[in-house]
Design a protein around this motif. Structure first.
Motif, PDB file in Angstrom:
ATOM      1  N   GLU A 103       0.820  -1.219   0.000  1.00 52.20           N
ATOM      2  CA  GLU A 103       0.000   0.000   0.000  1.00 52.20           C
ATOM      3  C   GLU A 103       0.852   1.265   0.000  1.00 52.20           C
ATOM      4  O   GLU A 103       2.078   1.223  -0.049  1.00 52.20           O
ATOM      5  N   ARG A 157      -8.453  -4.467  -1.601  1.00 44.44           N
ATOM      6  CA  ARG A 157      -7.420  -3.466  -1.330  1.00 44.44           C
ATOM      7  C   ARG A 157      -6.726  -3.039  -2.621  1.00 44.44           C
ATOM      8  O   ARG A 157      -6.422  -1.858  -2.816  1.00 44.44           O
ATOM      9  N   LEU A 161      -6.599   0.874  -4.273  1.00 43.35           N
ATOM     10  CA  LEU A 161      -5.398   1.613  -4.653  1.00 43.35           C
ATOM     11  C   LEU A 161      -5.473   2.056  -6.110  1.00 43.35           C
ATOM     12  O   LEU A 161      -5.139   3.197  -6.450  1.00 43.35           O
TER      13      LEU A 161
END
Length: 343
Positions: A103, A157, A161
Motif C-alpha cells: 500500500e 485493497r 489503490l
C-alpha cells in the motif's frame, strides 16, 4: 504506450513483454528492467535497473511516485504476477511474490522476501532481509504479520489503490543549471531552487520552493521520488549528503556528509546535524534536532547508536556512486535530446 523517459544503462535497454497499458506523466524506466504484459505505471513512477535486474511479471500496477530499485551488484528487485504497489512506496532490492498488495508509503528494504498473497499496510517499513509469510496482513515498523487475510480482502485493497490513482501535478519551471549538475527530465523544480556543482536530482522528484528557498549542496544527491516542499524558512541540504528514495521533508536543514534513509519523513523545522545517518522509514517531530555522529531511527526518531567507520564509509560510497549515476544519466539525457527530430 511507452514511459515518459526510457533510458538504457551500461548498454542495456528495458524490455517489455507488451507495451504498458498506461504510462503516466514523468514515468521512468531504466536499464536492466524486464516487465511482463499489461503493466500500468502511474505519474512519476520510477523503475531503475542500474547495477542489477528489475524483473516484474504480468499486470504490474505501480502507483504515482512509487519506486522500484536494486542494490548495485548485490540484490535484484523481483516481483511476481499481479503485484500492486501504492503511491509513494519504495520497493528496494527484494523479492515479492504473486498477488501481493503493497500500500501507499510503504518501504520494503534489501534482501526481503514477501511470499505470495501478502498485504503490506500503508506506512509500514519492511526491515532488511525480512520474510513476510503468504496469506497475511503485515504492518508496522518493522512490518510483521498481524492477522490472516480475510476472503476477497486482497482484491478489494488492490482495487482501492488502483481507483485512487492521482491526477498529474502541474509542470515544473524550466531551469538553467551548471554543466556538472544532473536534473532528471521527469523531476520538477519550482521556485527558488539552487543546485551547487555536482548535485543531482533524480527521477520523479518534486522540489517546490514556495515561500522559502531550497538549496542543494555540492555533490549532494536527491534520489527518486523525493518530495521537498519549503513553505517558510526554506530548506538547506549541505554538501556530500544523500536523500534516499521517497524521502519527504519540509523547511529545515540537513548537514554535510549525512544520509537520510529511504522513505523517511522529516517534519518542518527538523535539523539534521553533520555526519548523521537517518535509518529508513524514520519520522521526526517538528523542530527536532538530530545530533551529529549518531544513527537515528524510529517514529519518532531517537538516537540508536554511535556511527562507526563502516557506516561512514557506506555513506561516502553512496555519495560517490550517485555522482557517477548523475554523470551517466546527464550524458544519456543529452544524447536522447539530440536524437529527437527538431532538437
Amino acid at each position: 504506450m511507452t514511459p515518459d523517459l526510457l533510458l538504457p544503462f551500461a548498454g542495456t535497454a528495458p524490455d517489455f513483454a507488451t507495451p504498458p497499458l498506461w504510462c503516466g506523466r514523468g514515468s521512468t524506466v531504466i536499464g536492466r528492467t524486464t516487465l511482463g504484459a499489461e503493466a500500468w505505471l502511474g505519474d512519476e513512477a520510477v523503475i531503475r535497473g542500474d547495477g542489477h535486474d528489475v524483473i516484474a511479471g504480468d499486470r504490474l500496477w505501480l502507483g504515482a511516485r512509487a519506486t522500484l530499485h536494486i542494490a548495485q551488484d548485490m540484490y535484484p528487485c523481483i516481483l511476481g504476477d499481479r503485484v500492486t504497489v501504492g503511491r509513494d512506496a519504495c520497493v528496494h532490492a527484494c523479492t515479492v511474490g504473486d498477488d501481493c498488495v503493497i500500500e501507499d508509503d510503504v518501504v520494503v528494504l534489501d534482501g526481503t522476501v514477501i511470499e505470495d498473497g501478502v498485504l503490506v499496510e500503508a506506512g509500514s517499513t519492511v526491515f532488511p532481509r525480512s520474510v513476510l509469510p503468504a496469506g497475511f496482513v503485515c504492518a508496522g515498523s518493522p512490518a510483521v504479520p498481524v492477522r490472516r487475510l480475510a476472503p476477497s480482502e486482497l482484491a478489494a485493497r488492490a482495487s482501492r489503490l488502483r481507483e485512487a490513482a492521482s491526477p498529474p501535478p502541474p509542470p515544473g519551471d524550466a531551469r538553467d543549471d551548471p554543466a556538472s549538475v544532473f536534473v532528471a527530465r521527469t523531476a520538477r523544480l519550482r521556485g527558488a531552487v539552487r543546485l551547487e556543482a555536482g548535485a543531482s536530482v533524480f527521477f520523479g522528484c518534486d522540489l517546490a520552493a514556495g515561500a522559502g528557498p531550497i538549496a542543494v549542496g555540492a555533490n549532494a544527491n536527491v534520489q527518486d521520488n523525493c518530495a521537498l516542499h519549503a513553505a517558510g524558512a526554506g530548506l538547506e541540504i549541505a554538501r556530500d549528503t544523500t536523500l534516499g528514495h521517497n524521502v519527504r521533508t519540509a523547511d529545515g536543514r540537513i548537514g554535510p556528509r549525512s544520509l537520510v534513509g529511504i522513505g523517511s519523513r522529516l517534519a518542518p523545522g527538523t535539523v539534521v546535524e553533520e555526519d548523521v545517518l537517518v535509518a529508513a522509514g524514520t519520522v521526526t517531530q517538528p523542530g527536532q534536532r538530530l545530533e551529529t555522529g549518531w544513527l537515528w531511527g524510529g517514529r519518532p526518531a531517537r538516537a540508536l547508536a554511535r556511527l562507526d567507520e563502516g557506516k561512514r564509509e557506506m555513506m561516502r560510497r553512496i555519495v560517490q556512486q550517485y555522482a557517477g549515476y548523475g554523470r551517466a544519466y546527464r550524458k544519456a539525457q543529452d544524447s536522447l535530446a539530440k536524437a529527437r527530430p527538431g532538437s
